[in-house]
Design an enzyme around this catalytic site. Sequence first.
Site, PDB file in Angstrom:
ATOM      1  N   ASN A   9      36.248  10.564   2.979  1.00 22.96           N
ATOM      2  CA  ASN A   9      36.091  10.358   1.534  1.00 22.96           C
ATOM      3  C   ASN A   9      36.693  11.934   1.173  1.00 22.96           C
ATOM      4  OD1 ASN A   9      35.368  10.694  -1.267  1.00 22.96           O
ATOM      5  ND2 ASN A   9      33.147  10.399  -0.706  1.00 22.96           N
ATOM      6  N   ARG A  72      37.594   5.904   1.408  1.00 18.49           N
ATOM      7  CA  ARG A  72      37.304   5.462   0.000  1.00 18.49           C
ATOM      8  C   ARG A  72      38.430   5.688  -1.051  1.00 18.49           C
ATOM      9  NH1 ARG A  72      34.648   9.493  -4.404  1.00 18.49           N
ATOM     10  NH2 ARG A  72      34.223   8.109  -5.989  1.00 18.49           N
ATOM     11  N   HIS A 160      32.837   3.696  -9.186  1.00 16.99           N
ATOM     12  CA  HIS A 160      31.495   4.026  -8.451  1.00 16.99           C
ATOM     13  C   HIS A 160      30.854   2.591  -7.822  1.00 16.99           C
ATOM     14  CE1 HIS A 160      30.597   7.788 -11.060  1.00 16.99           C
ATOM     15  NE2 HIS A 160      31.129   8.199  -9.717  1.00 16.99           N
ATOM     16  N   GLY A 191      30.373  13.191 -11.397  1.00 18.60           N
ATOM     17  CA  GLY A 191      30.804  11.873 -11.952  1.00 18.60           C
ATOM     18  C   GLY A 191      29.806  10.910 -12.397  1.00 18.60           C
ATOM     19  N   ARG A 220      34.297  16.046 -17.124  1.00 19.88           N
ATOM     20  CA  ARG A 220      34.796  14.897 -18.074  1.00 19.88           C
ATOM     21  C   ARG A 220      34.187  14.708 -19.338  1.00 19.88           C
ATOM     22  NH1 ARG A 220      35.186  10.769 -13.022  1.00 19.88           N
ATOM     23  NH2 ARG A 220      34.183  12.553 -11.880  1.00 19.88           N
ATOM     24  N   GLU A 358      27.262   5.316   0.033  1.00 18.94           N
ATOM     25  CA  GLU A 358      28.629   4.679   0.167  1.00 18.94           C
ATOM     26  C   GLU A 358      29.319   4.731   1.469  1.00 18.94           C
ATOM     27  OE1 GLU A 358      30.244   6.625  -4.172  1.00 18.94           O
ATOM     28  OE2 GLU A 358      29.431   7.939  -2.818  1.00 18.94           O
TER      29      GLU A 358
END
Length: 375
Positions: A9, A72, A160, A191, A220, A358
């Site tokens: 990742n 990823r 996601h 995030g 963000r 993940e």
Amino acid sequence: MTEPVLVLNCGSSSIKFALFDAARQPLARKALWSGQVDGIGKDKPYSAALQELRASVVKQTGGQPPAAVAHRVVHGGTRYSAPVRVDAAVLAALEKLVPLAPLHQPHNLAPIRTLLRARPDLPQVACFDTAFHCTQPPLAQAFALPADITERGVRRYGFHGLSYAYIASALPGYDARAAAGRTVVLHLGNGASMCAIKRGASVASTMGFTAVEGLPMGTRCGSLDPGVILYLMDQRGMDARAIEKLIYQQSGLLGVSGISSDMRTLLGSGEPGAKLAVDLFVYRIGRELGSLAAALGGLDAVVFTGGIGENAAAIRARVCRDAAWLGLELDAAANDKGGPRISTPASRVAAWVIPTNEELVIASQTRALVEKEFA
């Protein structure tokens, strides 16, 4: 497959990695070995970092190189709705999606490119954050734009997805009713996004065309009236790159607070800006929860995951209390302990804290694809 699977990742300055025993059926939830290589771009290029990592993997496994490297990749576009073996043509197609995920996609692809040059024989598999959301109905994916723009791929994708895929697969072990029904998962971290899941499939999500839409995040801005962009261009003379930097790197919790993008810092601060940033974050979660519950036609459970979702009891408490109108009753003591169930037995809507994984999803998808190719 007997050799291990290496999961990468990759970000702008680091490579997170995990090594899974591919011979084990099913894969163990915990990796054989995991860690992080820092200093990418400053102290070392990707090629040097990957060479260093490969040597460490071989040493860790007693001389056994990985059977495949799994990556990823944030954006798969309309073309890739499932894991794919990466070659030069696939890499070129994924590079065209960089404008849709400028913070992530370039760094996700950098090690793939390096390994393709150095080890073209080594199977590499890309697993996509957008893929889980391909089950959303066309209406949930659409913007109200002219057809010629929509046909060029301007639509809602959602992100996601690897995290949501894990939660969907793990939920039956916690709450069979929720797994067979209507659940909103809150992936809250630097995030942040939310996803409406019905019977294990994505129905709607807060992120759309890019990973900047939806909730306010660490840096963000989240959803923004497009008129603000036009105003900044016309009245402030900002060009596309300046606006990109503003909405991706200078806004969100950092921009509102003027202090930090880290929720832990903000929760521990007495500054008015910190309080405002946290209040806005919780308020927007509440609004999106109502919207996603409407998309599901009701709600059976909510699940908190991600760095904030798993660790910030204060945020979970506020979100759950604001959701009392939906039938959610918080168990404050259970929440303070971290769950897994943080709603009372009488609560009509269950609330859970489930750590995401993940890397396990990526390793599982990669093993299945490679074994299918060599079957």
